[in-house]
Design a protein around this motif. Sequence first.
Motif, mmCIF file in Angstrom:
data_model
loop_
_atom_site.group_PDB
_atom_site.id
_atom_site.type_symbol
_atom_site.label_atom_id
_atom_site.label_comp_id
_atom_site.label_asym_id
_atom_site.label_seq_id
_atom_site.Cartn_x
_atom_site.Cartn_y
_atom_site.Cartn_z
ATOM 1 N N ILE A 47 0.809 -1.219 0.000
ATOM 2 C CA ILE A 47 0.000 0.000 0.000
ATOM 3 C C ILE A 47 0.842 1.269 0.000
ATOM 4 C CG2 ILE A 47 -0.186 0.206 2.517
ATOM 5 C CD1 ILE A 47 -3.024 0.895 0.004
ATOM 6 N N ALA A 97 -0.461 4.806 3.947
ATOM 7 C CA ALA A 97 -1.034 5.029 2.621
ATOM 8 C C ALA A 97 -1.010 6.524 2.326
ATOM 9 C CB ALA A 97 -2.461 4.497 2.561
ATOM 10 N N ASP A 99 -2.473 9.301 0.811
ATOM 11 C CA ASP A 99 -3.646 9.888 0.165
ATOM 12 C C ASP A 99 -3.544 11.410 0.116
ATOM 13 O OD1 ASP A 99 -3.908 10.073 2.933
ATOM 14 O OD2 ASP A 99 -6.090 10.013 2.886
ATOM 15 N N THR A 105 -2.530 6.441 -5.419
ATOM 16 C CA THR A 105 -3.371 6.029 -4.306
ATOM 17 C C THR A 105 -4.650 6.852 -4.290
ATOM 18 O OG1 THR A 105 -1.394 5.491 -2.999
ATOM 19 C CG2 THR A 105 -3.470 5.675 -1.804
ATOM 20 N N SER A 110 -8.831 2.600 -2.877
ATOM 21 C CA SER A 110 -7.907 1.914 -1.974
ATOM 22 C C SER A 110 -8.624 1.454 -0.714
ATOM 23 C CB SER A 110 -6.737 2.830 -1.614
ATOM 24 O OG SER A 110 -5.963 3.139 -2.744
#
Length: 246
Positions: A47, A97, A99, A105, A110
């Motif tokens: 990720i 992650a 974002d 992403t 996701s």
Amino acid sequence: MRLELVPLLQYQRKLYAMPQGYERFKSYLDTMLNPDRTDVDLAPLVIINPMGKPHLADYLDALIELQAEAIAAQTLTEVQQEISTVPGRFRVGLAIADDVMGGWTNRYTSEFSIRFSPQALYKRNWLSVTLWASEPPSTASIRQSVLETVYRAVYWQQHGKPATLSEMMAQAGYTLAQAGRQAPALSDEDLAYTREVITPCLNATEQPTQIACLFGDVAARELGYPPQGLSDRAGLALALCEAQQD
């Protein structure tokens, strides 16, 4: 269910200390994949954004200062007895992650995959606790993220993969409530409206409808899906509300 925390934050921090470029990406692959590169070894790292910008290093510094992995380990210890009769043995890792500036992403797709298609992780005996770069870390948020991840695996062991929107909402409501989440939340009026809109879609198995109902019109428009006239994360808010009332 037996759970073991595997520390991954220091590796992610060292990765972002390297200059952006091929050597950083090669280090990422060398660490994530098994020696002959035929499978993923450290599955939670799938990720992360290996080409991430300095904001990720700052985020990891905050997590490390907060002792996020110690918080996660303590949370696993506390929940272990409650889930001791559930089958399965998993390694647990924290992964960031991106974002915020991660071009590959998308938050909605996701998160949809993390919530409803984690079977690739489970197959490799991993649970991945995803921490989002847009959300300031805290002891409470780390603890809730760990619990949500664990109870999602518990739910899967008992019910299998959700296929319909109704099944997804049942899973999401259970995991959010078990983690002690109080958000997303809607007013009583918006909850009633959301229930009215979503009810005819509960048997939907197509992703555009599921995402639009779960995450609302903002997500639908961003992804080019037909909007349903719903507030941000309306379906998840309804699922949590209903689980809290059970």
